[in-house]
Design a protein around this motif. Structure first.
Motif, PDB file in Angstrom:
ATOM      1  N   LEU A 149      28.446  36.287 -24.988  1.00 57.01           N
ATOM      2  CA  LEU A 149      27.997  35.178 -25.778  1.00 57.01           C
ATOM      3  C   LEU A 149      26.431  35.232 -25.911  1.00 57.01           C
ATOM      4  CD1 LEU A 149      29.542  31.988 -24.159  1.00 57.01           C
ATOM      5  CD2 LEU A 149      30.461  33.251 -25.862  1.00 57.01           C
ATOM      6  N   GLU A 150      26.093  34.997 -27.172  1.00 55.65           N
ATOM      7  CA  GLU A 150      24.706  35.050 -27.587  1.00 55.65           C
ATOM      8  C   GLU A 150      24.103  33.757 -28.247  1.00 55.65           C
ATOM      9  OE1 GLU A 150      23.972  38.735 -29.742  1.00 55.65           O
ATOM     10  OE2 GLU A 150      25.335  39.779 -28.600  1.00 55.65           O
ATOM     11  N   LEU A 151      22.754  33.589 -28.147  1.00 52.00           N
ATOM     12  CA  LEU A 151      22.264  32.384 -28.863  1.00 52.00           C
ATOM     13  C   LEU A 151      21.683  32.746 -30.030  1.00 52.00           C
ATOM     14  CD1 LEU A 151      22.140  29.408 -27.942  1.00 52.00           C
ATOM     15  CD2 LEU A 151      19.586  29.933 -26.987  1.00 52.00           C
ATOM     16  N   MET A 152      21.917  32.191 -31.223  1.00 53.37           N
ATOM     17  CA  MET A 152      21.419  32.534 -32.456  1.00 53.37           C
ATOM     18  C   MET A 152      20.593  31.146 -33.198  1.00 53.37           C
ATOM     19  SD  MET A 152      23.208  34.029 -35.772  1.00 53.37           S
ATOM     20  CE  MET A 152      23.618  35.615 -34.960  1.00 53.37           C
ATOM     21  N   GLU A 153      19.394  31.471 -33.396  1.00 53.86           N
ATOM     22  CA  GLU A 153      18.726  30.173 -33.976  1.00 53.86           C
ATOM     23  C   GLU A 153      19.258  29.969 -35.368  1.00 53.86           C
ATOM     24  OE1 GLU A 153      14.351  28.921 -35.477  1.00 53.86           O
ATOM     25  OE2 GLU A 153      14.383  29.760 -33.454  1.00 53.86           O
ATOM     26  N   MET A 154      19.587  28.739 -35.544  1.00 52.54           N
ATOM     27  CA  MET A 154      20.120  28.388 -37.180  1.00 52.54           C
ATOM     28  C   MET A 154      19.064  27.758 -37.949  1.00 52.54           C
ATOM     29  SD  MET A 154      23.216  29.742 -36.774  1.00 52.54           S
ATOM     30  CE  MET A 154      24.148  29.089 -38.434  1.00 52.54           C
ATOM     31  N   GLY A 155      18.027  27.117 -37.170  1.00 51.44           N
ATOM     32  CA  GLY A 155      17.025  26.393 -37.931  1.00 51.44           C
ATOM     33  C   GLY A 155      16.182  25.555 -37.010  1.00 51.44           C
ATOM     34  N   VAL A 182      27.346  32.153 -30.108  1.00 48.74           N
ATOM     35  CA  VAL A 182      28.193  32.796 -30.842  1.00 48.74           C
ATOM     36  C   VAL A 182      28.965  34.165 -29.976  1.00 48.74           C
ATOM     37  CG1 VAL A 182      27.151  32.775 -33.221  1.00 48.74           C
ATOM     38  CG2 VAL A 182      26.518  34.601 -31.686  1.00 48.74           C
ATOM     39  N   CYS A 183      29.974  34.541 -30.191  1.00 43.01           N
ATOM     40  CA  CYS A 183      30.721  35.485 -29.525  1.00 43.01           C
ATOM     41  C   CYS A 183      30.999  36.708 -30.256  1.00 43.01           C
ATOM     42  CB  CYS A 183      32.043  35.110 -28.849  1.00 43.01           C
ATOM     43  SG  CYS A 183      32.903  36.249 -27.879  1.00 43.01           S
ATOM     44  N   ALA A 210      27.899  37.847 -42.073  1.00 46.26           N
ATOM     45  CA  ALA A 210      28.636  37.105 -43.297  1.00 46.26           C
ATOM     46  C   ALA A 210      29.800  36.152 -42.469  1.00 46.26           C
ATOM     47  CB  ALA A 210      29.080  38.028 -44.293  1.00 46.26           C
ATOM     48  N   ASP A 211      30.268  36.482 -41.857  1.00 49.24           N
ATOM     49  CA  ASP A 211      31.536  35.825 -41.282  1.00 49.24           C
ATOM     50  C   ASP A 211      31.174  35.163 -39.881  1.00 49.24           C
ATOM     51  OD1 ASP A 211      31.269  38.020 -39.421  1.00 49.24           O
ATOM     52  OD2 ASP A 211      33.381  38.308 -39.605  1.00 49.24           O
ATOM     53  N   LEU A 212      29.816  34.467 -40.073  1.00 51.50           N
ATOM     54  CA  LEU A 212      29.467  33.746 -38.684  1.00 51.50           C
ATOM     55  C   LEU A 212      30.208  32.652 -38.364  1.00 51.50           C
ATOM     56  CD1 LEU A 212      27.225  33.330 -36.686  1.00 51.50           C
ATOM     57  CD2 LEU A 212      25.729  32.020 -38.560  1.00 51.50           C
ATOM     58  N   ALA A 213      30.770  31.771 -39.310  1.00 50.95           N
ATOM     59  CA  ALA A 213      31.612  30.611 -38.886  1.00 50.95           C
ATOM     60  C   ALA A 213      32.695  30.981 -38.047  1.00 50.95           C
ATOM     61  CB  ALA A 213      32.235  30.118 -40.175  1.00 50.95           C
ATOM     62  N   SER A 214      33.376  32.176 -38.244  1.00 52.01           N
ATOM     63  CA  SER A 214      34.467  32.618 -37.186  1.00 52.01           C
ATOM     64  C   SER A 214      33.944  32.953 -35.781  1.00 52.01           C
ATOM     65  CB  SER A 214      35.127  33.655 -37.742  1.00 52.01           C
ATOM     66  OG  SER A 214      34.367  34.707 -37.841  1.00 52.01           O
ATOM     67  N   LEU A 215      32.521  33.244 -35.752  1.00 50.60           N
ATOM     68  CA  LEU A 215      32.115  33.676 -34.411  1.00 50.60           C
ATOM     69  C   LEU A 215      31.473  32.703 -33.545  1.00 50.60           C
ATOM     70  CD1 LEU A 215      30.248  36.847 -35.728  1.00 50.60           C
ATOM     71  CD2 LEU A 215      32.570  36.856 -34.528  1.00 50.60           C
ATOM     72  N   ILE A 216      31.232  31.363 -34.071  1.00 48.41           N
ATOM     73  CA  ILE A 216      30.475  30.239 -33.619  1.00 48.41           C
ATOM     74  C   ILE A 216      31.372  29.707 -32.494  1.00 48.41           C
ATOM     75  CG2 ILE A 216      29.275  28.178 -33.927  1.00 48.41           C
ATOM     76  CD1 ILE A 216      28.134  28.991 -36.661  1.00 48.41           C
ATOM     77  N   GLN A 217      31.054  29.680 -31.274  1.00 48.78           N
ATOM     78  CA  GLN A 217      31.638  28.823 -30.137  1.00 48.78           C
ATOM     79  C   GLN A 217      31.248  27.324 -30.329  1.00 48.78           C
ATOM     80  OE1 GLN A 217      34.093  30.450 -28.456  1.00 48.78           O
ATOM     81  NE2 GLN A 217      33.606  31.908 -29.854  1.00 48.78           N
ATOM     82  N   PHE A 218      29.899  27.019 -30.219  1.00 46.88           N
ATOM     83  CA  PHE A 218      29.471  25.599 -30.429  1.00 46.88           C
ATOM     84  C   PHE A 218      28.023  25.843 -30.815  1.00 46.88           C
ATOM     85  CE2 PHE A 218      28.706  26.959 -26.113  1.00 46.88           C
ATOM     86  CZ  PHE A 218      27.459  26.698 -25.687  1.00 46.88           C
ATOM     87  N   TYR A 219      27.403  24.646 -31.063  1.00 47.00           N
ATOM     88  CA  TYR A 219      26.190  24.265 -31.477  1.00 47.00           C
ATOM     89  C   TYR A 219      25.413  23.372 -30.487  1.00 47.00           C
ATOM     90  CZ  TYR A 219      27.585  25.623 -36.436  1.00 47.00           C
ATOM     91  OH  TYR A 219      28.009  26.176 -37.534  1.00 47.00           O
TER      92      TYR A 219
END
Length: 80
Positions: free
Chosen positions: A52-58, A45-46, A16-25
């Motif tokens: 650091l992990e990679l998460m698909e956003m779309g 994301v961290c 839910a709080d993804l925005a605070s975990l994102i390092q870059f797109y």
């Protein structure tokens, strides 16, 4: 025409709080055989200290650059 790929099997749901975990797109654009574009947006994301992990956003295929920008905007928009 906008086509989104289905989420990968076993993909985790964003917290839910993804925005605070994102390092870059990272944004990928590639031409398709039919003259359109493939768009992929991932976030690094961290979630855990220093990991650091990679998460698909779309991701998906679109017909125009304007549609690609809309997809990117949707993928990076803050979620509440």
């Amino acid at each position: 025409m906008l086509q989104r790929d289905a989420p990968a099997v076993g993909a985790t749901q964003p917290p839910a709080d993804l925005a605070s975990l994102i390092q870059f797109y990272s944004i990928e654009l590639a031409p398709t055989d039919d003259g359109g574009l493939y768009v992929g947006v991932t976030a690094t994301v961290c979630e855990h200290e220093g990991e650091l992990e990679l998460m698909e956003m779309g991701s998906g295929r679109v017909d125009t650059l304007d549609m690609a920008l809309l997809m990117i905007r949707d993928a990076v928009a803050p979620r509440h």
